[in-house]
Design a protein around this motif. Structure first.
Motif, PDB file in Angstrom:
ATOM      1  N   LYS A  10       8.284  67.185  45.588  1.00 41.27           N
ATOM      2  CA  LYS A  10       9.120  67.212  46.723  1.00 41.27           C
ATOM      3  C   LYS A  10      10.636  66.895  46.535  1.00 41.27           C
ATOM      4  N   ILE A  11      11.508  67.789  47.171  1.00 36.59           N
ATOM      5  CA  ILE A  11      12.896  67.663  47.007  1.00 36.59           C
ATOM      6  C   ILE A  11      13.689  67.605  48.311  1.00 36.59           C
ATOM      7  N   GLU A  12      14.678  66.545  48.197  1.00 36.39           N
ATOM      8  CA  GLU A  12      15.867  66.269  49.567  1.00 36.39           C
ATOM      9  C   GLU A  12      16.967  66.790  49.540  1.00 36.39           C
ATOM     10  N   ILE A  13      17.427  67.198  50.457  1.00 39.52           N
ATOM     11  CA  ILE A  13      18.772  67.453  50.415  1.00 39.52           C
ATOM     12  C   ILE A  13      19.271  66.472  51.537  1.00 39.52           C
ATOM     13  N   ASN A  14      20.119  65.654  51.196  1.00 38.84           N
ATOM     14  CA  ASN A  14      20.297  64.512  52.222  1.00 38.84           C
ATOM     15  C   ASN A  14      21.785  64.742  52.998  1.00 38.84           C
ATOM     16  N   GLN A  15      22.103  64.079  54.039  1.00 41.02           N
ATOM     17  CA  GLN A  15      23.340  64.146  54.753  1.00 41.02           C
ATOM     18  C   GLN A  15      24.645  64.062  54.088  1.00 41.02           C
ATOM     19  N   ASN A  16      24.387  62.933  52.957  1.00 46.65           N
ATOM     20  CA  ASN A  16      25.572  62.540  52.255  1.00 46.65           C
ATOM     21  C   ASN A  16      26.044  63.573  51.259  1.00 46.65           C
ATOM     22  N   GLY A  23      17.291  68.261  54.780  1.00 48.28           N
ATOM     23  CA  GLY A  23      15.574  68.196  54.857  1.00 48.28           C
ATOM     24  C   GLY A  23      15.048  67.997  53.580  1.00 48.28           C
ATOM     25  N   PHE A  24      13.447  68.404  53.755  1.00 44.21           N
ATOM     26  CA  PHE A  24      12.696  68.326  52.515  1.00 44.21           C
ATOM     27  C   PHE A  24      12.379  69.532  52.229  1.00 44.21           C
ATOM     28  N   TYR A  25      12.268  69.794  50.792  1.00 45.27           N
ATOM     29  CA  TYR A  25      11.615  70.921  50.406  1.00 45.27           C
ATOM     30  C   TYR A  25      10.557  70.964  49.228  1.00 45.27           C
ATOM     31  N   THR A  26      10.064  71.845  48.647  1.00 43.45           N
ATOM     32  CA  THR A  26       9.445  72.116  47.599  1.00 43.45           C
ATOM     33  C   THR A  26       9.880  73.591  46.706  1.00 43.45           C
ATOM     34  N   LEU A  27       9.362  73.521  45.515  1.00 45.13           N
ATOM     35  CA  LEU A  27       9.846  74.645  44.920  1.00 45.13           C
ATOM     36  C   LEU A  27       8.930  75.860  45.042  1.00 45.13           C
ATOM     37  N   ASP A  28       9.558  77.066  45.361  1.00 47.13           N
ATOM     38  CA  ASP A  28       9.081  78.088  45.730  1.00 47.13           C
ATOM     39  C   ASP A  28       8.119  78.471  44.323  1.00 47.13           C
ATOM     40  N   ASP A  29       6.909  79.204  44.467  1.00 50.56           N
ATOM     41  CA  ASP A  29       6.235  79.605  43.286  1.00 50.56           C
ATOM     42  C   ASP A  29       7.010  80.840  42.493  1.00 50.56           C
ATOM     43  N   ALA A  30       8.227  81.367  42.756  1.00 51.65           N
ATOM     44  CA  ALA A  30       8.838  82.409  42.157  1.00 51.65           C
ATOM     45  C   ALA A  30       9.823  81.435  41.371  1.00 51.65           C
ATOM     46  N   SER A  31       9.769  80.370  41.313  1.00 47.23           N
ATOM     47  CA  SER A  31      10.850  79.530  40.426  1.00 47.23           C
ATOM     48  C   SER A  31      10.225  79.343  39.087  1.00 47.23           C
ATOM     49  N   TYR A  32       9.000  79.557  38.803  1.00 45.72           N
ATOM     50  CA  TYR A  32       8.246  79.359  37.494  1.00 45.72           C
ATOM     51  C   TYR A  32       8.133  80.543  36.980  1.00 45.72           C
ATOM     52  N   SER A  33       8.060  80.494  35.568  1.00 46.27           N
ATOM     53  CA  SER A  33       7.345  81.449  34.839  1.00 46.27           C
ATOM     54  C   SER A  33       6.973  80.939  33.700  1.00 46.27           C
ATOM     55  N   VAL A  34       6.395  81.841  32.820  1.00 39.31           N
ATOM     56  CA  VAL A  34       5.904  81.414  31.235  1.00 39.31           C
ATOM     57  C   VAL A  34       6.766  82.293  30.383  1.00 39.31           C
ATOM     58  N   GLY A  35       7.590  81.519  29.639  1.00 43.71           N
ATOM     59  CA  GLY A  35       8.269  82.054  28.643  1.00 43.71           C
ATOM     60  C   GLY A  35       7.837  82.271  27.374  1.00 43.71           C
ATOM     61  N   ASP A  36       8.520  82.547  26.422  1.00 37.97           N
ATOM     62  CA  ASP A  36       8.201  82.804  24.942  1.00 37.97           C
ATOM     63  C   ASP A  36       7.174  81.841  24.569  1.00 37.97           C
ATOM     64  N   LEU A  84      14.093  76.996  46.956  1.00 34.95           N
ATOM     65  CA  LEU A  84      13.637  75.837  47.361  1.00 34.95           C
ATOM     66  C   LEU A  84      12.811  76.553  48.745  1.00 34.95           C
ATOM     67  N   ILE A  85      11.881  76.124  49.252  1.00 34.66           N
ATOM     68  CA  ILE A  85      11.068  76.277  50.702  1.00 34.66           C
ATOM     69  C   ILE A  85      11.008  75.128  51.653  1.00 34.66           C
ATOM     70  N   PRO A  86      11.296  75.146  52.793  1.00 35.97           N
ATOM     71  CA  PRO A  86      11.003  73.892  53.494  1.00 35.97           C
ATOM     72  C   PRO A  86       9.794  73.513  53.686  1.00 35.97           C
ATOM     73  N   LEU A  87       9.479  72.120  53.766  1.00 32.25           N
ATOM     74  CA  LEU A  87       8.332  71.355  53.812  1.00 32.25           C
ATOM     75  C   LEU A  87       8.110  71.044  55.180  1.00 32.25           C
ATOM     76  N   ASP A  88       7.056  71.444  55.771  1.00 31.71           N
ATOM     77  CA  ASP A  88       6.544  71.163  57.041  1.00 31.71           C
ATOM     78  C   ASP A  88       6.606  69.694  57.429  1.00 31.71           C
ATOM     79  N   LYS A  89       7.010  69.109  58.523  1.00 33.14           N
ATOM     80  CA  LYS A  89       6.993  67.764  58.561  1.00 33.14           C
ATOM     81  C   LYS A  89       5.619  67.081  58.417  1.00 33.14           C
ATOM     82  N   LYS A  90       4.722  67.832  58.676  1.00 35.81           N
ATOM     83  CA  LYS A  90       3.160  67.128  58.719  1.00 35.81           C
ATOM     84  C   LYS A  90       2.956  66.920  57.144  1.00 35.81           C
ATOM     85  N   THR A  91       3.548  67.625  56.238  1.00 37.18           N
ATOM     86  CA  THR A  91       3.295  67.466  54.776  1.00 37.18           C
ATOM     87  C   THR A  91       3.747  66.229  54.075  1.00 37.18           C
ATOM     88  N   LEU A  92       4.963  66.017  55.068  1.00 38.00           N
ATOM     89  CA  LEU A  92       5.629  64.569  54.434  1.00 38.00           C
ATOM     90  C   LEU A  92       4.956  63.624  54.578  1.00 38.00           C
TER      91      LEU A  92
END
Length: 93
Positions: free
Chosen positions: A4-10, A61-74, A85-93
Motif C-alpha cells: 500500500k502506497i499513499e500520495i498525500n495532500q502535503n 490517494g492510495f495505490y499499489t505497485l503494478d505487476d510491471a514494476s517487478y522483474s527477475v534480474g541476473d 502505481l495503480i490506484p486502490l479501490d476504496k473497498k480494498t483499503l
C-alpha cells in the motif's frame, strides 16, 4: 499481502531538479514526487517516485505497485524497475 502506497495532500507536488552533465554540458531535468509506503512498520516510510518528462503527477490517494514494476534480474534475484502505481479501490483499503 498487498503493498500500500499513499500520495498525500502535503507531498503531492512534483519537484524538478536540474543537473548539468559534466561530459556534455547538457542540462538534464529530473522530476520527482514524494510517496509513502506502508510496509509493516508503525509509520509509513517516505520514498521518491521518478516521473518521466511528460508523465503527470499521481493524484492524492492510495495505490499499489503494478505487476510491471517487478522483474527477475541476473542470477534469479527480484528487482523493482521504475515503480508504476495503480490506484486502490476504496473497498480494498
Amino acid at each position: 499481502m498487498m503493498i500500500k502506497i499513499e500520495i498525500n495532500q502535503n507531498d503531492s507536488l512534483v519537484h524538478e531538479k536540474q543537473v548539468v552533465a559534466k561530459s556534455t554540458g547538457e542540462v538534464m531535468v529530473f522530476r520527482e514526487q514524494n510517496a509513502y509506503i506502508y510496509n509493516g512498520g508503525v509509520y509509513p516510510e517516505k520514498f521518491i517516485i521518478q516521473l518521466d518528462k511528460t508523465e503527470p503527477a499521481y493524484p492524492v490517494g492510495f495505490y499499489t505497485l503494478d505487476d510491471a514494476s517487478y522483474s527477475v534480474g541476473d542470477f534469479g534475484s527480484l528487482k523493482i524497475k521504475k515503480p508504476k502505481l495503480i490506484p486502490l479501490d476504496k473497498k480494498t483499503l
